[in-house]
Motif scaffolding. Structure first.
Motif, PDB file in Angstrom:
ATOM      1  N   THR A  94       0.857  -1.187   0.000  1.00 20.93           N
ATOM      2  CA  THR A  94       0.000   0.000   0.000  1.00 20.93           C
ATOM      3  C   THR A  94       0.890   1.233   0.000  1.00 20.93           C
ATOM      4  OG1 THR A  94      -1.766  -1.134   1.188  1.00 20.93           O
ATOM      5  CG2 THR A  94      -1.791   1.269   1.249  1.00 20.93           C
ATOM      6  N   VAL A  95       0.628   2.110  -0.968  1.00 23.89           N
ATOM      7  CA  VAL A  95       1.388   3.356  -1.086  1.00 23.89           C
ATOM      8  C   VAL A  95       0.438   4.519  -0.829  1.00 23.89           C
ATOM      9  CG1 VAL A  95       2.783   4.808  -2.595  1.00 23.89           C
ATOM     10  CG2 VAL A  95       2.941   2.314  -2.789  1.00 23.89           C
ATOM     11  N   GLN A  96       0.765   5.324   0.171  1.00 27.82           N
ATOM     12  CA  GLN A  96      -0.021   6.528   0.486  1.00 27.82           C
ATOM     13  C   GLN A  96       0.716   7.721  -0.115  1.00 27.82           C
ATOM     14  OE1 GLN A  96      -0.034   6.400   4.773  1.00 27.82           O
ATOM     15  NE2 GLN A  96      -1.653   4.870   4.859  1.00 27.82           N
ATOM     16  N   ARG A  97       0.033   8.385  -1.033  1.00 25.61           N
ATOM     17  CA  ARG A  97       0.640   9.575  -1.641  1.00 25.61           C
ATOM     18  C   ARG A  97       0.538  10.750  -0.671  1.00 25.61           C
ATOM     19  NH1 ARG A  97       0.203   9.861  -7.863  1.00 25.61           N
ATOM     20  NH2 ARG A  97      -0.076   7.704  -8.488  1.00 25.61           N
ATOM     21  N   PRO A  98       1.368  11.779  -0.840  1.00 28.74           N
ATOM     22  CA  PRO A  98       1.287  12.947   0.043  1.00 28.74           C
ATOM     23  C   PRO A  98      -0.104  13.573   0.044  1.00 28.74           C
ATOM     24  CG  PRO A  98       3.327  13.004  -1.204  1.00 28.74           C
ATOM     25  CD  PRO A  98       2.509  11.859  -1.764  1.00 28.74           C
ATOM     26  N   SER A  99      -0.848  13.445  -1.054  1.00 34.46           N
ATOM     27  CA  SER A  99      -2.200  14.010  -1.138  1.00 34.46           C
ATOM     28  C   SER A  99      -3.199  13.252  -0.280  1.00 34.46           C
ATOM     29  CB  SER A  99      -2.682  13.965  -2.590  1.00 34.46           C
ATOM     30  OG  SER A  99      -2.816  12.607  -3.011  1.00 34.46           O
ATOM     31  N   GLY A 100      -2.817  12.070   0.173  1.00 29.89           N
ATOM     32  CA  GLY A 100      -3.730  11.250   0.957  1.00 29.89           C
ATOM     33  C   GLY A 100      -4.324  10.102   0.156  1.00 29.89           C
ATOM     34  N   VAL A 101      -4.184  10.168  -1.178  1.00 29.72           N
ATOM     35  CA  VAL A 101      -4.671   9.077  -2.021  1.00 29.72           C
ATOM     36  C   VAL A 101      -3.839   7.828  -1.740  1.00 29.72           C
ATOM     37  CG1 VAL A 101      -4.897   8.259  -4.401  1.00 29.72           C
ATOM     38  CG2 VAL A 101      -5.502  10.613  -3.822  1.00 29.72           C
ATOM     39  N   GLU A 102      -4.524   6.703  -1.646  1.00 29.71           N
ATOM     40  CA  GLU A 102      -3.856   5.451  -1.286  1.00 29.71           C
ATOM     41  C   GLU A 102      -4.044   4.440  -2.411  1.00 29.71           C
ATOM     42  OE1 GLU A 102      -4.070   4.282   2.983  1.00 29.71           O
ATOM     43  OE2 GLU A 102      -5.147   2.566   2.163  1.00 29.71           O
ATOM     44  N   GLU A 103      -2.991   3.704  -2.733  1.00 24.55           N
ATOM     45  CA  GLU A 103      -3.082   2.682  -3.775  1.00 24.55           C
ATOM     46  C   GLU A 103      -2.548   1.374  -3.226  1.00 24.55           C
ATOM     47  OE1 GLU A 103      -1.635   3.928  -7.613  1.00 24.55           O
ATOM     48  OE2 GLU A 103      -1.755   6.010  -6.979  1.00 24.55           O
ATOM     49  N   VAL A 104      -3.234   0.287  -3.548  1.00 24.18           N
ATOM     50  CA  VAL A 104      -2.778  -1.042  -3.148  1.00 24.18           C
ATOM     51  C   VAL A 104      -2.255  -1.740  -4.405  1.00 24.18           C
ATOM     52  CG1 VAL A 104      -3.389  -3.231  -2.098  1.00 24.18           C
ATOM     53  CG2 VAL A 104      -4.473  -1.125  -1.283  1.00 24.18           C
ATOM     54  N   LEU A 105      -0.995  -2.130  -4.362  1.00 19.12           N
ATOM     55  CA  LEU A 105      -0.337  -2.708  -5.526  1.00 19.12           C
ATOM     56  C   LEU A 105       0.002  -4.173  -5.275  1.00 19.12           C
ATOM     57  CD1 LEU A 105       2.268   0.166  -6.091  1.00 19.12           C
ATOM     58  CD2 LEU A 105      -0.045   0.000  -7.051  1.00 19.12           C
ATOM     59  N   ASP A 106      -0.130  -4.998  -6.311  1.00 21.08           N
ATOM     60  CA  ASP A 106       0.395  -6.364  -6.279  1.00 21.08           C
ATOM     61  C   ASP A 106       1.784  -6.300  -6.891  1.00 21.08           C
ATOM     62  OD1 ASP A 106      -1.860  -7.855  -5.232  1.00 21.08           O
ATOM     63  OD2 ASP A 106      -2.878  -7.312  -7.094  1.00 21.08           O
ATOM     64  N   VAL A 107       2.789  -6.677  -6.121  1.00 21.31           N
ATOM     65  CA  VAL A 107       4.167  -6.460  -6.547  1.00 21.31           C
ATOM     66  C   VAL A 107       4.887  -7.797  -6.726  1.00 21.31           C
ATOM     67  CG1 VAL A 107       6.340  -5.328  -5.960  1.00 21.31           C
ATOM     68  CG2 VAL A 107       4.175  -4.327  -5.201  1.00 21.31           C
ATOM     69  N   PRO A 108       5.527  -8.002  -7.875  1.00 14.81           N
ATOM     70  CA  PRO A 108       6.322  -9.219  -8.033  1.00 14.81           C
ATOM     71  C   PRO A 108       7.428  -9.271  -6.978  1.00 14.81           C
ATOM     72  CG  PRO A 108       6.066  -8.079 -10.141  1.00 14.81           C
ATOM     73  CD  PRO A 108       5.551  -7.159  -9.074  1.00 14.81           C
ATOM     74  N   ALA A 109       7.598 -10.422  -6.363  1.00 12.80           N
ATOM     75  CA  ALA A 109       8.667 -10.571  -5.372  1.00 12.80           C
ATOM     76  C   ALA A 109      10.008 -10.243  -6.030  1.00 12.80           C
ATOM     77  CB  ALA A 109       8.677 -11.991  -4.820  1.00 12.80           C
ATOM     78  N   GLY A 110      10.807  -9.501  -5.299  1.00 12.45           N
ATOM     79  CA  GLY A 110      12.116  -9.119  -5.812  1.00 12.45           C
ATOM     80  C   GLY A 110      12.162  -7.674  -6.274  1.00 12.45           C
ATOM     81  N   ASP A 111      11.019  -7.129  -6.689  1.00 15.11           N
ATOM     82  CA  ASP A 111      10.989  -5.717  -7.051  1.00 15.11           C
ATOM     83  C   ASP A 111      11.089  -4.883  -5.778  1.00 15.11           C
ATOM     84  OD1 ASP A 111      10.631  -6.500  -9.636  1.00 15.11           O
ATOM     85  OD2 ASP A 111       8.741  -5.431  -9.948  1.00 15.11           O
ATOM     86  N   SER A 112      11.686  -3.723  -5.896  1.00 19.14           N
ATOM     87  CA  SER A 112      11.757  -2.842  -4.728  1.00 19.14           C
ATOM     88  C   SER A 112      10.468  -2.031  -4.621  1.00 19.14           C
ATOM     89  CB  SER A 112      12.950  -1.892  -4.851  1.00 19.14           C
ATOM     90  OG  SER A 112      12.735  -0.941  -5.879  1.00 19.14           O
TER      91      SER A 112
END
Ligand code: FES
Length: 106
Positions: free
Chosen positions: A5-23
């Motif tokens: 989950t990435v919270q942007r400074p604006s407050g918008v939040e995104e939930v990402l599915d991330v391949p293992a190994g990616d930063s």
């Protein structure tokens, strides 16, 4: 695939599915989180990928290295206890559910 989950400074939040190994940096920038500049591309010399780790399996993250600690001395936003360079945070099943907030300035 671990979730981030990435919270942007604006407050918008995104939930990402991330391949293992990616930063966290790679995942966020690939998803269009433009507030993370990541000018050096992950070489730990620009300090423009600053995030705050705010929730999730924090203890499963690698500890801050001496090099990262030094680079964190150059971040523009205030350094807090959860401050990390997102290029140094590899995603894996162990950190599934990690939540980071993007620093307001890079
Ligand atoms: Fe440059 Fe992380 S991308 S220090």
């Amino acid at each position: 695939m671990p979730k981030l989950t990435v919270q942007r400074p604006s407050g918008v939040e995104e939930v990402l599915d991330v391949p293992a190994g990616d930063s966290v940096m790679e995942a966020a920038t690939a998803a269009g989180v433009s507030e993370i500049e990541a000018i050096c591309g992950g070489d730990m010399i620009c300090s423009t990928c600053h995030v705050y780790v705010v929730d999730g399996p924090v203890d499963a993250l690698p500890p801050v290295s001496d090099e990262e600690d030094e680079a964190l001395g150059f971040v523009k936003a205030p350094r807090e206890p959860g401050s990390r360079l997102s290029c140094q945070l590899p995603m894996s099943d162990a950190v599934d559910g990690l939540v980071v907030r993007v620093a307001p300035t890079q």
